[in-house]
Scaffold this motif. Structure first.
Motif, PDB file in Angstrom:
ATOM      1  N   ARG A  97       0.852  -1.192   0.000  1.00 16.65           N
ATOM      2  CA  ARG A  97       0.000   0.000   0.000  1.00 16.65           C
ATOM      3  C   ARG A  97       0.889   1.243   0.000  1.00 16.65           C
ATOM      4  NH1 ARG A  97      -5.386  -1.731   1.665  1.00 16.65           N
ATOM      5  NH2 ARG A  97      -5.313  -4.014   1.338  1.00 16.65           N
ATOM      6  N   THR A  98       0.750   2.068  -1.046  1.00 15.55           N
ATOM      7  CA  THR A  98       1.599   3.247  -1.184  1.00 15.55           C
ATOM      8  C   THR A  98       1.453   4.200  -0.009  1.00 15.55           C
ATOM      9  OG1 THR A  98       1.437   3.079  -3.595  1.00 15.55           O
ATOM     10  CG2 THR A  98       2.170   5.182  -2.699  1.00 15.55           C
ATOM     11  N   SER A  99       0.249   4.297   0.549  1.00 17.21           N
ATOM     12  CA  SER A  99       0.015   5.236   1.648  1.00 17.21           C
ATOM     13  C   SER A  99       0.732   4.837   2.927  1.00 17.21           C
ATOM     14  CB  SER A  99      -1.489   5.345   1.929  1.00 17.21           C
ATOM     15  OG  SER A  99      -2.029   4.095   2.332  1.00 17.21           O
ATOM     16  N   PHE A 100       1.253   3.603   2.987  1.00 24.38           N
ATOM     17  CA  PHE A 100       1.962   3.141   4.178  1.00 24.38           C
ATOM     18  C   PHE A 100       3.462   3.417   4.120  1.00 24.38           C
ATOM     19  CE2 PHE A 100      -1.269  -0.581   4.800  1.00 24.38           C
ATOM     20  CZ  PHE A 100      -2.243   0.329   5.173  1.00 24.38           C
ATOM     21  N   ILE A 128      -4.886  -4.970   7.640  1.00 24.91           N
ATOM     22  CA  ILE A 128      -4.305  -4.051   6.658  1.00 24.91           C
ATOM     23  C   ILE A 128      -5.379  -3.161   6.049  1.00 24.91           C
ATOM     24  CG2 ILE A 128      -3.163  -3.963   4.397  1.00 24.91           C
ATOM     25  CD1 ILE A 128      -1.664  -6.553   5.300  1.00 24.91           C
ATOM     26  N   ASN A 129      -6.535  -3.728   5.737  1.00 24.24           N
ATOM     27  CA  ASN A 129      -7.631  -2.913   5.186  1.00 24.24           C
ATOM     28  C   ASN A 129      -8.098  -1.871   6.191  1.00 24.24           C
ATOM     29  OD1 ASN A 129      -7.676  -4.207   2.679  1.00 24.24           O
ATOM     30  ND2 ASN A 129      -9.107  -5.776   3.374  1.00 24.24           N
ATOM     31  N   TRP A 131      -6.225  -0.501   8.593  1.00 24.90           N
ATOM     32  CA  TRP A 131      -5.201   0.541   8.610  1.00 24.90           C
ATOM     33  C   TRP A 131      -5.391   1.502   7.442  1.00 24.90           C
ATOM     34  CZ3 TRP A 131      -0.592  -3.354   9.205  1.00 24.90           C
ATOM     35  CH2 TRP A 131      -0.410  -3.665  10.566  1.00 24.90           C
ATOM     36  N   ASP A 132      -5.619   0.942   6.266  1.00 22.35           N
ATOM     37  CA  ASP A 132      -5.745   1.765   5.067  1.00 22.35           C
ATOM     38  C   ASP A 132      -6.977   2.664   5.133  1.00 22.35           C
ATOM     39  OD1 ASP A 132      -4.830   2.687   2.653  1.00 22.35           O
ATOM     40  OD2 ASP A 132      -5.342   0.895   1.507  1.00 22.35           O
ATOM     41  N   GLY A 137      -2.182   6.383   7.956  1.00 23.08           N
ATOM     42  CA  GLY A 137      -0.871   5.964   7.460  1.00 23.08           C
ATOM     43  C   GLY A 137      -0.131   5.019   8.374  1.00 23.08           C
ATOM     44  N   ALA A 139       0.952   1.490   9.881  1.00 24.42           N
ATOM     45  CA  ALA A 139       1.057   0.110   9.404  1.00 24.42           C
ATOM     46  C   ALA A 139       2.385  -0.462   9.860  1.00 24.42           C
ATOM     47  CB  ALA A 139       0.956   0.028   7.884  1.00 24.42           C
ATOM     48  N   CYS A 153       2.889  -5.497   3.667  1.00 22.17           N
ATOM     49  CA  CYS A 153       2.228  -4.343   3.048  1.00 22.17           C
ATOM     50  C   CYS A 153       3.143  -3.122   2.917  1.00 22.17           C
ATOM     51  CB  CYS A 153       0.955  -3.968   3.809  1.00 22.17           C
ATOM     52  SG  CYS A 153       1.182  -3.577   5.550  1.00 22.17           S
TER      53      CYS A 153
END
Length: 275
Positions: A97-100, A128-129, A131-132, A137, A139, A153
């Motif tokens: 996930r880029t946001s992490f 993970i979902n 967190w997203d 942000g 993780a 992730c």
């Protein structure tokens, strides 16, 4: 004196006497970058902006394509083989996930593996979902399910926001530093007693699906953690110090009391069970 404690004391001494070489704001940054054993000491997947969150398999391969002599190339080839073998012992799936990804974490800055409990019964995908969806942000790099499967992730060469703020004074104690590689997106201070923010930039975070007090950790989960730590060691070509989250910030619940003997074994032998 344990190897981990001795290592921390040496780092604290270095931090106290050297001049800061990275951010100019704290002595902890002055700790010399750690070079990997037989590795290039460079990271493959992190970009200057830190927003790349690609596969570690590709990053490890790119680090083996050195331009040195035959001996160096042979050493890198052997290292890449060891990394592939260690990864092959894992039931590992990537869900990057880029946001992490919050900045670059080149190999020379890797120093710690921080263990956490999820404090929930949901599996890795649901964690993970969640967190997203939260948008904060937060993780860890890996989540280890109770059945031994692992989901990653965040790429190892990227900073993940898993440790947060630690006790005031812990940057010097652990030889970490709050410096410019971490974008600090979503990082909120929690009080004057916990002002130090540096662990994320120097560590890999691992979450174990577990609720404290709910019972034992399954053997499959612990075996997977053994193999995951071995993979991280192989990836960096060196052994990172293993701590849990409450060592960084007093009052955290993770890891749970039922993990205490396993943590001691991981710190001394890098496995949950000592033969």
């Amino acid at each position: 004196m344990s190897r981990d404690l001795a290592s921390r004391m040496r780092r604290a001494l270095l931090c106290a006497v050297l001049i800061c070489g990275l951010c100019g704001a704290c002595t902890a940054c002055a700790l010399p970058p750690r070079t990997s054993h037989g590795g290039s000491g460079s990271a493959g997947s992190a970009t200057a902006s830190g927003k790349s969150n690609g596969s570690d398999a590709g990053s490890a391969s790119s680090r083996s394509n050195g331009s040195g002599g035959d001996g160096e190339e042979h050493g890198e080839t052997d290292r890449a083989r060891l990394v592939a073998e260690a990864r092959g012992r894992l039931s590992l799936r990537e869900d990057m996930r880029t946001s992490f990804a919050h900045g670059p974490k080149p190999a020379e800055f890797q120093r710690y593996i921080v263990l956490h409990d999820t404090e929930g019964t949901g599996d890795a995908d649901s964690v993970i979902n969640w967190w997203d969806a939260s948008g904060h942000g937060v993780a860890a790099h890996f989540v280890v399910n109770r059945d031994g499967s692992v989901v990653q992730c965040v790429a190892l060469d990227n900073i993940a926001h898993h440790a947060g703020y630690g006790d005031t004074g812990h940057n010097d104690f652990y030889g970490t530093c709050d410096e410019s590689r971490d974008d600090k997106v979503g990082a909120d201070q929690i009080g004057g007693w916990a002002r130090d923010y540096g662990m994320n930039s120097y560590s890999v975070g691992i979450e174990l699906v577990h609720v404290g007090g709910s019972g034992p950790y399954p053997e499959a989960q612990l075996d997977a953690l053994d193999n995951l730590i071995a993979y991280i060691d192989a990836y960096y070509g060196s052994e990172s110090t293993i701590i849990d989250h409450k060592a960084w910030r007093t009052g955290n619940s993770d890891t749970s009391p039922e993990f205490a003997s396993f943590l001691a074994n991981y710190q001394s032998h890098r496995r949950h069970a000592v033969q």
